[in-house]
Design a protein around this motif. Sequence first.
Motif, PDB file in Angstrom:
ATOM      1  N   ASN A 364       0.836  -1.207   0.000  1.00 55.83           N
ATOM      2  CA  ASN A 364       0.000   0.000   0.000  1.00 55.83           C
ATOM      3  C   ASN A 364       0.870   1.256   0.000  1.00 55.83           C
ATOM      4  O   ASN A 364       0.496   2.290   0.534  1.00 55.83           O
ATOM      5  CB  ASN A 364      -0.942  -0.001   1.201  1.00 55.83           C
ATOM      6  N   SER A 365       2.043   1.139  -0.629  1.00 55.74           N
ATOM      7  CA  SER A 365       2.959   2.272  -0.685  1.00 55.74           C
ATOM      8  C   SER A 365       3.854   2.157  -1.904  1.00 55.74           C
ATOM      9  O   SER A 365       3.975   1.087  -2.505  1.00 55.74           O
ATOM     10  CB  SER A 365       3.820   2.326   0.591  1.00 55.74           C
ATOM     11  N   PHE A 366       4.463   3.260  -2.272  1.00 61.05           N
ATOM     12  CA  PHE A 366       5.495   3.259  -3.311  1.00 61.05           C
ATOM     13  C   PHE A 366       6.445   4.410  -3.028  1.00 61.05           C
ATOM     14  O   PHE A 366       6.190   5.252  -2.149  1.00 61.05           O
ATOM     15  CB  PHE A 366       4.903   3.328  -4.721  1.00 61.05           C
ATOM     16  N   THR A 367       7.558   4.450  -3.743  1.00 57.57           N
ATOM     17  CA  THR A 367       8.654   5.360  -3.412  1.00 57.57           C
ATOM     18  C   THR A 367       9.113   6.134  -4.639  1.00 57.57           C
ATOM     19  O   THR A 367       9.185   5.580  -5.740  1.00 57.57           O
ATOM     20  CB  THR A 367       9.844   4.568  -2.836  1.00 57.57           C
ATOM     21  N   GLU A 368       9.439   7.403  -4.438  1.00 59.78           N
ATOM     22  CA  GLU A 368      10.029   8.240  -5.492  1.00 59.78           C
ATOM     23  C   GLU A 368      11.464   8.574  -5.118  1.00 59.78           C
ATOM     24  O   GLU A 368      11.757   8.963  -3.983  1.00 59.78           O
ATOM     25  CB  GLU A 368       9.237   9.531  -5.655  1.00 59.78           C
ATOM     26  N   HIS A 369      12.372   8.413  -6.096  1.00 60.98           N
ATOM     27  CA  HIS A 369      13.761   8.836  -5.944  1.00 60.98           C
ATOM     28  C   HIS A 369      14.002   9.964  -6.951  1.00 60.98           C
ATOM     29  O   HIS A 369      13.843   9.770  -8.157  1.00 60.98           O
ATOM     30  CB  HIS A 369      14.723   7.683  -6.218  1.00 60.98           C
ATOM     31  N   SER A 421      25.930  15.913  -7.321  1.00 54.80           N
ATOM     32  CA  SER A 421      24.530  15.486  -7.404  1.00 54.80           C
ATOM     33  C   SER A 421      23.832  15.722  -6.078  1.00 54.80           C
ATOM     34  O   SER A 421      24.461  15.719  -5.007  1.00 54.80           O
ATOM     35  CB  SER A 421      24.442  13.997  -7.738  1.00 54.80           C
ATOM     36  N   ALA A 422      22.512  15.898  -6.139  1.00 49.00           N
ATOM     37  CA  ALA A 422      21.666  15.955  -4.951  1.00 49.00           C
ATOM     38  C   ALA A 422      20.476  15.036  -5.181  1.00 49.00           C
ATOM     39  O   ALA A 422      19.902  15.008  -6.276  1.00 49.00           O
ATOM     40  CB  ALA A 422      21.205  17.387  -4.687  1.00 49.00           C
ATOM     41  N   SER A 423      20.124  14.271  -4.166  1.00 47.06           N
ATOM     42  CA  SER A 423      19.024  13.321  -4.335  1.00 47.06           C
ATOM     43  C   SER A 423      18.122  13.324  -3.115  1.00 47.06           C
ATOM     44  O   SER A 423      18.556  13.602  -1.987  1.00 47.06           O
ATOM     45  CB  SER A 423      19.565  11.913  -4.590  1.00 47.06           C
ATOM     46  N   LEU A 424      16.845  12.987  -3.344  1.00 49.88           N
ATOM     47  CA  LEU A 424      15.829  13.003  -2.299  1.00 49.88           C
ATOM     48  C   LEU A 424      14.891  11.823  -2.508  1.00 49.88           C
ATOM     49  O   LEU A 424      14.460  11.550  -3.628  1.00 49.88           O
ATOM     50  CB  LEU A 424      15.035  14.320  -2.356  1.00 49.88           C
ATOM     51  N   THR A 425      14.551  11.143  -1.418  1.00 48.76           N
ATOM     52  CA  THR A 425      13.616  10.015  -1.469  1.00 48.76           C
ATOM     53  C   THR A 425      12.322  10.407  -0.770  1.00 48.76           C
ATOM     54  O   THR A 425      12.349  10.931   0.358  1.00 48.76           O
ATOM     55  CB  THR A 425      14.217   8.773  -0.791  1.00 48.76           C
ATOM     56  N   THR A 426      11.192  10.163  -1.454  1.00 48.87           N
ATOM     57  CA  THR A 426       9.872  10.507  -0.925  1.00 48.87           C
ATOM     58  C   THR A 426       8.975   9.277  -0.989  1.00 48.87           C
ATOM     59  O   THR A 426       8.938   8.584  -2.013  1.00 48.87           O
ATOM     60  CB  THR A 426       9.231  11.651  -1.734  1.00 48.87           C
ATOM     61  N   SER A 427       8.250   9.023   0.069  1.00 50.68           N
ATOM     62  CA  SER A 427       7.331   7.878   0.085  1.00 50.68           C
ATOM     63  C   SER A 427       5.894   8.340  -0.125  1.00 50.68           C
ATOM     64  O   SER A 427       5.530   9.464   0.233  1.00 50.68           O
ATOM     65  CB  SER A 427       7.448   7.121   1.410  1.00 50.68           C
ATOM     66  N   TYR A 428       5.100   7.457  -0.729  1.00 47.72           N
ATOM     67  CA  TYR A 428       3.669   7.666  -0.926  1.00 47.72           C
ATOM     68  C   TYR A 428       2.930   6.480  -0.299  1.00 47.72           C
ATOM     69  O   TYR A 428       3.422   5.343  -0.346  1.00 47.72           O
ATOM     70  CB  TYR A 428       3.300   7.692  -2.404  1.00 47.72           C
ATOM     71  N   THR A 429       1.767   6.740   0.245  1.00 47.76           N
ATOM     72  CA  THR A 429       0.890   5.644   0.680  1.00 47.76           C
ATOM     73  C   THR A 429      -0.488   5.843   0.063  1.00 47.76           C
ATOM     74  O   THR A 429      -0.847   6.946  -0.361  1.00 47.76           O
ATOM     75  CB  THR A 429       0.762   5.610   2.217  1.00 47.76           C
ATOM     76  N   TRP A 430      -1.244   4.754   0.004  1.00 45.59           N
ATOM     77  CA  TRP A 430      -2.618   4.819  -0.496  1.00 45.59           C
ATOM     78  C   TRP A 430      -3.497   3.919   0.358  1.00 45.59           C
ATOM     79  O   TRP A 430      -3.018   2.988   1.005  1.00 45.59           O
ATOM     80  CB  TRP A 430      -2.694   4.425  -1.975  1.00 45.59           C
TER      81      TRP A 430
END
Length: 704
Positions: A364-369, A421-430
């Motif tokens: 019930n989740s996914f991730t953005e990089h 480089s700069a990177s960020l990880t964001t999570s999503y839930t549904w």
Amino acid sequence: MAMIMPRRKGAARHIQQCPAREEGQGQKGHVLLGRLRTRRRSTLSRIAAGAAVILLFSTGGVAGAAETAPAAQPDPNAAPSTRPAAGPEKVTRAAAAGARPVSGKSPTAAPLSRSTAPDGFQRVTSQKVQLKNKVTDADGDKATLTFEVWTADAAGTPLKKVSIADNEWGVIVSPYVASGTTVTVDVPAGKLALNTNYVFHTSAFDGSLYETSWSPWAKFRIELPVDLTLPTPDYNAPDPTSLNTPPNYYQTKPLDSDGASLSARSSRPAVEQCGEADTDGRQVCFGKSTPVAKGKAPKSGAKAAGAAATAGVEWCNTDFESILATRFTECDVRSVPLYIRWDGKIQATAHFMFLRMLQLDGQNSFTEHLTIEPAQQIPPAFREINFVGVEHECQGSCTPHEPDASAWKGKTWWVPGEMHSASLTTSYTWDASVSGKTYLYKPDVKIDANILPADARIRPLMTGYQWSLDYDSGTEDLDQIRCDTTDAGPGTGCVFVNHAPTYIFNAKAFPQAAAHAWLIQKATPKHPGSMADQKPLYYMGDSAQNSRSRNRICPTGWAAANGDASALVDAADALNCDEFAFASSYNSGGMSSAEGGLNPALLPGGTTPTGAACIGTYAKKHGSLIHLFSQNGTDPTFSEVCGRSAISGMHNQESMGNHFATFMRDMRIMDKDAYWLDTRMDDGGTCTYGIGGGQPVICKLAAE
């Protein structure tokens, strides 16, 4: 093609239920639930008890064809009376002018293709060969014809006499017939070889006199429209998995409600994204990203080492602009210009690589990089470029969880000469709390930036970049996510719905089924399931429609009536009718347009789909190998939309069975979803006439 639980695996697994079909076959695209036989691997190569294997032809020449020609070849053009197979000539009878019988001037072989073979040879389309010619007698007497066959060179010159009958002369002598009759004789099985040049001629005899010379020669070759040599099965070959297939950039949407494909490219253009101009008329803008070929990206000459993989995904990095996806990972890499414009004219430009990777890695989740990196060193016209924040969006119950600024890895600002480089990880839930639901989400991100020009001004110029406003045409929905709480897969989960996964045949273990699909995919204009031709299969989940489509293409008893027992694996095997495209697809030839079918198989003037409009083939042992042959006497145009083949039931059923059920669940396939078929067969350039143009498909296949 049928699907039942594999007999080569003893342990039963949970699979979907589908209606049974003729001759014990399951439905391809569904799986039978119930008690099925299991077989040990070691028994799969046994020949069916009591089955007599008759070798009718040899491959590629006359070796193996039954010949009893004498060591010294006769003169092929010597007078017929020198080879009096029809009986001795009565030399005491006066040979009055016109009294001798005469052969026709246009002997033919049959059944013939609509096209001739090279060098003017008649092309016979059946292993059941017939020879024909007319006989006349000026006296009105009955007469007989003697048929004599020779091998020949490419010019049609006779080389070696072939015995086509078990008699002293090795010829076929017809019964006596009335003058003016066209005589037809059947050449016994096993006397002639496939893909070999032959000539034949005839001589007439009325019981007393032979004609003085043979008829003209007729050139012919037995070239079946389909003759595929199959590799020897390896029943220990493991089923390939679809979970690690390479990514691709094809946006392949499900069918919409009226049966039309949604794969067409969108005309929605990308747009330039600019901030407000200051009082001096200056503004900063993110331009439209431009696809760049590998090795020609702006940064290629500025950085010696290749970019690092993103979250362990090797094919997702900032080496060059691309957009790629699997069913569970989507990576969009863009080369985006950032420029300062003054009174409408660009004064300075910096190039950045923006990378966004979405991973559907939870129930019930996914991730953005997200990664930001200069494509070239920041030019001196900029004092500083600072990405000051990001904002994520999603729809419905889909919720992005915004990380704070400290979550960035690497500085988010750049000064002239920098390349980090700069990177960020964001999570999503549904919300996955309600069962039986399906949701569509399209996550988006906006990146805000402050830009200081190198002119000592203190106040920065501001702009922002929104991901959804700069899609490459034709890929704008590749990142659309479908999440569900149905029984489409194990538990709840999500997929990239507009990426079509690939089902892979186990061609090494089941070459009969794989070869049939290869033939229809390669040689017909619909190319069902071919990624190279952009012709996806669309899953059809209605079991009642599956049965209707199946029965139209493969009526009860068709396989038994048109197959050959030499194709069977062992005594427990039985002939099955294998249909392609699958009955469980909207591509099936058995599904009418009114029912939503894309390719109904119709005879001229017909309105009901029928297997008679498909290319018909059957598997048969020929020499030491199994071949897939066209049905005797058929002459397909290769404009047909489907195929049906009488093959081993074990090959037919186990080429799908649990293997396809696993694919369906792993990929969370639903009704109208698109998918590709990889037959894992390759001709290796062996096809005599290539593939296409209506020519015979005569190839030696290898399993990959």
